[in-house]
Design a protein around this motif. Structure first.
Motif, PDB file in Angstrom:
ATOM      1  N   THR A  19       0.826  -1.208   0.000  1.00  0.00           N
ATOM      2  CA  THR A  19       0.000   0.000   0.000  1.00  0.00           C
ATOM      3  C   THR A  19       0.859   1.257   0.000  1.00  0.00           C
ATOM      4  OG1 THR A  19      -1.724  -1.188   1.200  1.00  0.00           O
ATOM      5  CG2 THR A  19      -1.846   1.215   1.218  1.00  0.00           C
ATOM      6  N   VAL A  20       1.894   1.292   0.823  1.00  0.00           N
ATOM      7  CA  VAL A  20       2.780   2.458   0.875  1.00  0.00           C
ATOM      8  C   VAL A  20       3.456   2.679  -0.469  1.00  0.00           C
ATOM      9  CG1 VAL A  20       4.938   3.330   1.877  1.00  0.00           C
ATOM     10  CG2 VAL A  20       3.153   2.401   3.350  1.00  0.00           C
ATOM     11  N   VAL A  21       3.950   1.616  -1.080  1.00  0.00           N
ATOM     12  CA  VAL A  21       4.615   1.745  -2.382  1.00  0.00           C
ATOM     13  C   VAL A  21       3.637   2.242  -3.435  1.00  0.00           C
ATOM     14  CG1 VAL A  21       5.667   0.430  -4.262  1.00  0.00           C
ATOM     15  CG2 VAL A  21       6.428   0.072  -1.920  1.00  0.00           C
ATOM     16  N   ILE A  22       2.456   1.674  -3.477  1.00  0.00           N
ATOM     17  CA  ILE A  22       1.472   2.081  -4.487  1.00  0.00           C
ATOM     18  C   ILE A  22       1.096   3.545  -4.331  1.00  0.00           C
ATOM     19  CG2 ILE A  22      -0.934   1.799  -5.228  1.00  0.00           C
ATOM     20  CD1 ILE A  22      -0.532  -1.243  -4.767  1.00  0.00           C
ATOM     21  N   PHE A  23       0.739   3.968  -3.120  1.00  0.00           N
ATOM     22  CA  PHE A  23       0.318   5.358  -2.919  1.00  0.00           C
ATOM     23  C   PHE A  23       1.490   6.324  -3.033  1.00  0.00           C
ATOM     24  CE2 PHE A  23      -3.443   3.502  -0.702  1.00  0.00           C
ATOM     25  CZ  PHE A  23      -4.376   3.997  -1.593  1.00  0.00           C
ATOM     26  N   GLY A  24       2.648   5.920  -2.557  1.00  0.00           N
ATOM     27  CA  GLY A  24       3.797   6.819  -2.579  1.00  0.00           C
ATOM     28  C   GLY A  24       4.396   7.030  -3.947  1.00  0.00           C
ATOM     29  N   LEU A  25       4.418   5.998  -4.753  1.00  0.00           N
ATOM     30  CA  LEU A  25       5.096   6.104  -6.039  1.00  0.00           C
ATOM     31  C   LEU A  25       4.170   6.286  -7.228  1.00  0.00           C
ATOM     32  CD1 LEU A  25       7.902   3.450  -5.525  1.00  0.00           C
ATOM     33  CD2 LEU A  25       8.055   5.918  -5.291  1.00  0.00           C
ATOM     34  N   LEU A  26       2.998   5.714  -7.179  1.00  0.00           N
ATOM     35  CA  LEU A  26       2.124   5.818  -8.345  1.00  0.00           C
ATOM     36  C   LEU A  26       1.370   7.133  -8.420  1.00  0.00           C
ATOM     37  CD1 LEU A  26       0.650   2.241  -8.709  1.00  0.00           C
ATOM     38  CD2 LEU A  26       2.547   3.289  -9.917  1.00  0.00           C
ATOM     39  N   GLY A  27       1.148   7.777  -7.332  1.00  0.00           N
ATOM     40  CA  GLY A  27       0.480   9.066  -7.422  1.00  0.00           C
ATOM     41  C   GLY A  27      -0.430   9.354  -6.264  1.00  0.00           C
ATOM     42  N   ASN A  28      -1.118  10.457  -6.392  1.00  0.00           N
ATOM     43  CA  ASN A  28      -2.000  10.944  -5.342  1.00  0.00           C
ATOM     44  C   ASN A  28      -3.446  10.858  -5.800  1.00  0.00           C
ATOM     45  OD1 ASN A  28       0.263  11.715  -3.752  1.00  0.00           O
ATOM     46  ND2 ASN A  28       0.532  13.455  -5.101  1.00  0.00           N
ATOM     47  N   PHE A  29      -3.894   9.655  -6.169  1.00  0.00           N
ATOM     48  CA  PHE A  29      -5.225   9.489  -6.719  1.00  0.00           C
ATOM     49  C   PHE A  29      -6.300   9.369  -5.650  1.00  0.00           C
ATOM     50  CE2 PHE A  29      -2.282   7.510  -9.807  1.00  0.00           C
ATOM     51  CZ  PHE A  29      -2.398   8.484 -10.780  1.00  0.00           C
ATOM     52  N   VAL A  30      -5.923   8.958  -4.459  1.00  0.00           N
ATOM     53  CA  VAL A  30      -6.883   8.795  -3.374  1.00  0.00           C
ATOM     54  C   VAL A  30      -6.573   9.845  -2.313  1.00  0.00           C
ATOM     55  CG1 VAL A  30      -7.697   7.217  -1.584  1.00  0.00           C
ATOM     56  CG2 VAL A  30      -7.044   6.324  -3.818  1.00  0.00           C
ATOM     57  N   PRO A  31      -7.582  10.587  -1.847  1.00  0.00           N
ATOM     58  CA  PRO A  31      -7.306  11.613  -0.845  1.00  0.00           C
ATOM     59  C   PRO A  31      -6.819  10.999   0.467  1.00  0.00           C
ATOM     60  CG  PRO A  31      -9.660  11.558  -1.414  1.00  0.00           C
ATOM     61  CD  PRO A  31      -8.983  10.528  -2.242  1.00  0.00           C
ATOM     62  N   LEU A  32      -5.608  11.292   0.830  1.00  0.00           N
ATOM     63  CA  LEU A  32      -5.009  10.831   2.071  1.00  0.00           C
ATOM     64  C   LEU A  32      -4.480  12.054   2.814  1.00  0.00           C
ATOM     65  CD1 LEU A  32      -2.898   7.817   0.739  1.00  0.00           C
ATOM     66  CD2 LEU A  32      -5.004   7.694   2.034  1.00  0.00           C
ATOM     67  N   PRO A  33      -4.204  11.940   4.107  1.00  0.00           N
ATOM     68  CA  PRO A  33      -3.650  13.089   4.828  1.00  0.00           C
ATOM     69  C   PRO A  33      -2.218  13.423   4.407  1.00  0.00           C
ATOM     70  CG  PRO A  33      -3.852  11.185   6.276  1.00  0.00           C
ATOM     71  CD  PRO A  33      -4.489  10.813   4.976  1.00  0.00           C
ATOM     72  N   ILE A  34      -1.568  12.509   3.708  1.00  0.00           N
ATOM     73  CA  ILE A  34      -0.206  12.741   3.233  1.00  0.00           C
ATOM     74  C   ILE A  34      -0.186  12.576   1.716  1.00  0.00           C
ATOM     75  CG2 ILE A  34       2.162  11.882   3.265  1.00  0.00           C
ATOM     76  CD1 ILE A  34       1.739  11.059   6.134  1.00  0.00           C
ATOM     77  N   SER A  35       0.498  13.503   1.032  1.00  0.00           N
ATOM     78  CA  SER A  35       0.669  13.426  -0.418  1.00  0.00           C
ATOM     79  C   SER A  35       2.157  13.346  -0.727  1.00  0.00           C
ATOM     80  CB  SER A  35       0.092  14.673  -1.098  1.00  0.00           C
ATOM     81  OG  SER A  35      -1.263  14.818  -0.798  1.00  0.00           O
ATOM     82  N   PHE A  36       2.470  12.886  -1.917  1.00  0.00           N
ATOM     83  CA  PHE A  36       3.861  12.747  -2.332  1.00  0.00           C
ATOM     84  C   PHE A  36       4.066  13.482  -3.648  1.00  0.00           C
ATOM     85  CE2 PHE A  36       2.626   9.082   0.150  1.00  0.00           C
ATOM     86  CZ  PHE A  36       3.652   8.950   1.054  1.00  0.00           C
ATOM     87  N   TYR A  37       5.131  14.287  -3.714  1.00  0.00           N
ATOM     88  CA  TYR A  37       5.446  15.033  -4.919  1.00  0.00           C
ATOM     89  C   TYR A  37       6.907  14.840  -5.291  1.00  0.00           C
ATOM     90  CZ  TYR A  37       1.042  17.510  -4.150  1.00  0.00           C
ATOM     91  OH  TYR A  37      -0.276  17.823  -3.959  1.00  0.00           O
ATOM     92  N   SER A  38       7.164  14.809  -6.584  1.00  0.00           N
ATOM     93  CA  SER A  38       8.536  14.760  -7.092  1.00  0.00           C
ATOM     94  C   SER A  38       9.032  16.186  -7.256  1.00  0.00           C
ATOM     95  CB  SER A  38       8.584  14.063  -8.452  1.00  0.00           C
ATOM     96  OG  SER A  38       8.147  12.743  -8.342  1.00  0.00           O
ATOM     97  N   VAL A  39      10.274  16.430  -6.878  1.00  0.00           N
ATOM     98  CA  VAL A  39      10.878  17.750  -7.036  1.00  0.00           C
ATOM     99  C   VAL A  39      11.534  17.803  -8.409  1.00  0.00           C
ATOM    100  CG1 VAL A  39      12.582  19.369  -6.111  1.00  0.00           C
ATOM    101  CG2 VAL A  39      11.214  17.968  -4.561  1.00  0.00           C
ATOM    102  N   LEU A  40      11.098  18.758  -9.224  1.00  0.00           N
ATOM    103  CA  LEU A  40      11.553  18.844 -10.613  1.00  0.00           C
ATOM    104  C   LEU A  40      12.595  19.921 -10.857  1.00  0.00           C
ATOM    105  CD1 LEU A  40       8.052  18.478 -12.332  1.00  0.00           C
ATOM    106  CD2 LEU A  40       9.706  16.679 -11.793  1.00  0.00           C
ATOM    107  N   THR A  41      12.732  20.880  -9.929  1.00  0.00           N
ATOM    108  CA  THR A  41      13.672  21.981 -10.140  1.00  0.00           C
ATOM    109  C   THR A  41      14.633  22.094  -8.962  1.00  0.00           C
ATOM    110  OG1 THR A  41      12.372  23.707  -9.047  1.00  0.00           O
ATOM    111  CG2 THR A  41      11.854  23.240 -11.372  1.00  0.00           C
ATOM    112  N   GLY A  42      15.630  22.928  -9.122  1.00  0.00           N
ATOM    113  CA  GLY A  42      16.629  23.127  -8.079  1.00  0.00           C
ATOM    114  C   GLY A  42      16.383  24.345  -7.212  1.00  0.00           C
ATOM    115  N   SER A  43      15.161  24.870  -7.215  1.00  0.00           N
ATOM    116  CA  SER A  43      14.893  26.102  -6.467  1.00  0.00           C
ATOM    117  C   SER A  43      15.029  25.938  -4.951  1.00  0.00           C
ATOM    118  CB  SER A  43      13.507  26.651  -6.807  1.00  0.00           C
ATOM    119  OG  SER A  43      12.498  25.786  -6.339  1.00  0.00           O
ATOM    120  N   MET A  44      14.978  24.717  -4.450  1.00  0.00           N
ATOM    121  CA  MET A  44      15.089  24.508  -3.005  1.00  0.00           C
ATOM    122  C   MET A  44      16.417  23.861  -2.590  1.00  0.00           C
ATOM    123  SD  MET A  44      12.658  25.821  -1.294  1.00  0.00           S
ATOM    124  CE  MET A  44      12.961  25.046   0.290  1.00  0.00           C
TER     125      MET A  44
END
Length: 162
Positions: A19-44
């Protein structure tokens, strides 16, 4: 009895990890209290590097110096709050990327904020981006099945040798 409980415990751990792998890596399709995002730029950078996976937790209160994820012009942005202000429309925030010389030109309203960054995991964001392609999804599915079967086979051999 203990054998049954150990078997049940192993199955619950398997289910949790899948479950953790599916929700963490495949996307944020189900509303959960935690979301996962990929960082695409070097601004941070150096705080959060390109290709990191950040975990975002929804909150009702945001403070200066916290790193937040917010929606701006149909894109997710991950920047630090440098100032909190209030006007006739309510609270708003001035944000800035750690690597940027200037603050962001647009203010951030509370309704735009997805949540605050609670952790950053190096390189997993790149894996998430690959997995979200058709080829990547097929590859992760095949690999997951192979690993799951391998673990099951190892447990059988372990039980026979015990």
């Amino acid at each position: 009895m203990w054998g049954f409980l150990n078997s049940l415990k192993n199955k619950l751990i398997d289910l949790f990890l899948i479950t953790v792998v599916i929700f963490g890596l495949l996307g944020n399709f189900v509303p959960l209290p935690i979301s996962f995002y990929s960082v695409l730029t070097g601004s941070m950078t150096p705080t959060i590097g390109i290709g990191n996976l950040v975990c975002i937790a929804k909150s009702t209160n945001y403070s200066e110096k916290e790193i937040i994820a917010y929606r701006s012009h149909k894109e997710n942005v991950i920047h630090r709050i440098v100032e909190k202000k209030k006007d006739s429309e309510g609270e708003y925030y001035i944000t800035k990327g750690d690597a940027n010389n200037e603050c962001d030109s647009q203010v951030v309203r509370k309704r735009q904020i997805k949540g605050k960054v609670i952790c950053s995991i190096p390189f997993l964001g790149k894996i998430k981006q690959i997995i979200q392609t058709k080829f990547g999804m097929l590859a992760i599915l095949c690999t997951s099945i192979q690993l799951w079967l391998l673990l099951k086979i190892l447990r059988v051999f372990k039980e026979k040798n015990s």
